[in-house]
Design an enzyme around this catalytic site. Structure first.
Site, PDB file in Angstrom:
ATOM      1  CE  LYS A 197      22.556 -11.766  -5.873  1.00  0.00           C
ATOM      2  NZ  LYS A 197      23.864 -11.638  -5.320  1.00  0.00           N
ATOM      3  CE  LYS A 249      22.919  -8.854  -8.772  1.00  0.00           C
ATOM      4  NZ  LYS A 249      23.913  -9.138  -7.739  1.00  0.00           N
TER       5      LYS A 249
HETATM    6  C1  PBG Z   1      27.223 -12.350  -5.670  1.00  0.00           C
HETATM    7  C2  PBG Z   1      26.787 -11.534  -7.010  1.00  0.00           C
HETATM    8  C3  PBG Z   1      26.544 -11.948  -8.054  1.00  0.00           C
HETATM    9  C4  PBG Z   1      26.028 -10.805  -8.770  1.00  0.00           C
HETATM   10  C5  PBG Z   1      26.514  -9.866  -7.975  1.00  0.00           C
HETATM   11  N1  PBG Z   1      26.876 -10.258  -6.833  1.00  0.00           N
HETATM   12  C6  PBG Z   1      26.084 -13.271  -8.566  1.00  0.00           C
HETATM   13  C7  PBG Z   1      24.831 -14.173  -8.086  1.00  0.00           C
HETATM   14  O1  PBG Z   1      23.979 -13.851  -6.990  1.00  0.00           O
HETATM   15  O2  PBG Z   1      24.462 -15.402  -8.554  1.00  0.00           O
HETATM   16  C8  PBG Z   1      25.480 -10.613 -10.202  1.00  0.00           C
HETATM   17  C9  PBG Z   1      25.439  -9.559 -11.157  1.00  0.00           C
HETATM   18  C10 PBG Z   1      25.540  -9.728 -12.510  1.00  0.00           C
HETATM   19  O3  PBG Z   1      24.825 -10.719 -13.111  1.00  0.00           O
HETATM   20  O4  PBG Z   1      25.697  -8.879 -13.360  1.00  0.00           O
HETATM   21  N2  PBG Z   1      28.456 -12.108  -5.579  1.00  0.00           N
END
Ligand code: PBG
Length: 329
Positions: A197, A249
């Protein structure tokens, strides 16, 4: 000049040949819909930067997941938007917290028809907006956060979540959650690790969706967008710690990482087409600069082609509806 003997165009010459020669297909069962449920609203509320996506009330979420199940998608990923936040994210572990309440309601509605999944992270529940708790100097405290994640995992499992999406990027989070689940009779609750991520600008619209209070950034725990090898390293660690599924992601900008992870993984590999990827296509389409349906289909197809077994996408239900129409035509 001699005419070409080898003619790849031959297999592209009719719709039937193109269909039979297709290497990658989309299917509703491979799509997962992220869903936001807001505490204290009785009506769905639009999200400014994500046209077509809403913050649901519990009731509207129930209707949305019924439609999702009817469209045949594989699952839903639930996010809670609490009315009140504090330093340790108490709402995340409260059985009456919005995400846990929404989870039980949605499991009761569609738990047998699709996989009900929950985002396991503290950022929606903390007043500082970070994915973990802070130490005395204001830094995100990895090991103290693991304790919160373990409690959150038990709350999600008790609410009936079938797949916990660990998105906080703390070291050791998969092992910590797996252990506490197993010790408490939840050996069947599965873990989806958001392994690779990245600290991405493409989460921008999500911050509107969950009314994020974050100041600063997440670069001390999410990956540097330039690091490809490190994405694979994180996936390998999560597989080792007992993840059932690993994820990359965002998706569109990270297809190389996705392809690398798919090449080494012996468990399913998913990808999350995030809010900014959604918003860009919606904005261009709204301006008439791009064919919306074709862009949506191509973007998800490309993620599948790069190696994702399933894709989290805000278009999951609409895309499934198109795919169902095509099949019955
Ligand atoms: C954290 C989380 C995020 C997203 C999914 N889970 C935000 C982040 O890490 O800043 C982002 C998903 C998206 O942008 O569609 N709870």
């Amino acid at each position: 000049m001699k005419n070409p003997v080898i003619r790849p165009r031959r297999l592209r010459s009719t719709p039937a040949l193109r269909r039979l020669a297709g290497e990658t297909r989309l299917h509703p069962a491979d799509l997962v819909l992220p869903l936001f449920v807001r505490e204290g609203t009785s009506e769905p509320l639009p999200i400014r930067s994500m046209p077509g996506v809403v913050q649901h009330s519990i009731d509207s979420a129930r209707r949305a997941v019924t439609d999702a199940a009817a469209a045949g998608i594989g699952g839903v990923m639930l996010f809670g938007v609490p009315a009140v936040r504090d330093a340790t994210g108490t709402g995340a572990t409260d059985p009456n917290g919005i995400l846990n309440v929404a989870t039980s309601a949605i499991v009761a509605e569609v738990g047998a028809d699709l996989v009900v999944q929950t985002d396991l992270c503290l950022d929606e529940f903390t007043d500082h907006g970070h994915c973990g708790v802070l130490d005395a100097s204001g830094r995100v405290d990895n090991d103290a956060t693991l304790e919160r994640y373990r409690d959150m995992a038990l709350a999600h499992a008790a609410a009936g979540s079938q797949l916990l999406g660990l998105s906080g990027m703390m070291d050791g989070q998969v092992a910590a959650v797996r252990e506490v689940l197993d010790e408490n009779g939840h050996a069947d609750t599965a873990v989806l690790a958001y392994s690779a991520k990245y600290a991405s600008a493409f989460y921008g619209p999500f911050r509107d969706a969950v009314e994020s209070t974050l100041e600063g950034d997440r670069r001390s725990y999410q990956l540097d967008p330039g690091n490809r090898r490190e994405g694979v390293r994180e996936a390998l660690l999560d597989i080792d710690e007992g993840a059932d599924i690993v994820m990359v992601k965002p998706a569109g900008g990270y297809l190389d990482v996705l392809s690398d992870v798919a090449a080494i993984s012996d468990i399913p590999v998913w990808a999350y087409q995030v809010s900014g990827e959604y918003a860009m296509i919606e904005a261009a389409a709204a301006n008439g600069w791009i064919n919306r349906r074709r862009a949506v289909e191509e973007s998800v197809l490309s993620i599948r082609r790069a190696g994702a077994d399933a894709v989290l996408t805000y278009w999951a239900v609409e895309l499934a509806t198109w795919l169902n129409e095509e099949r019955t035509r």
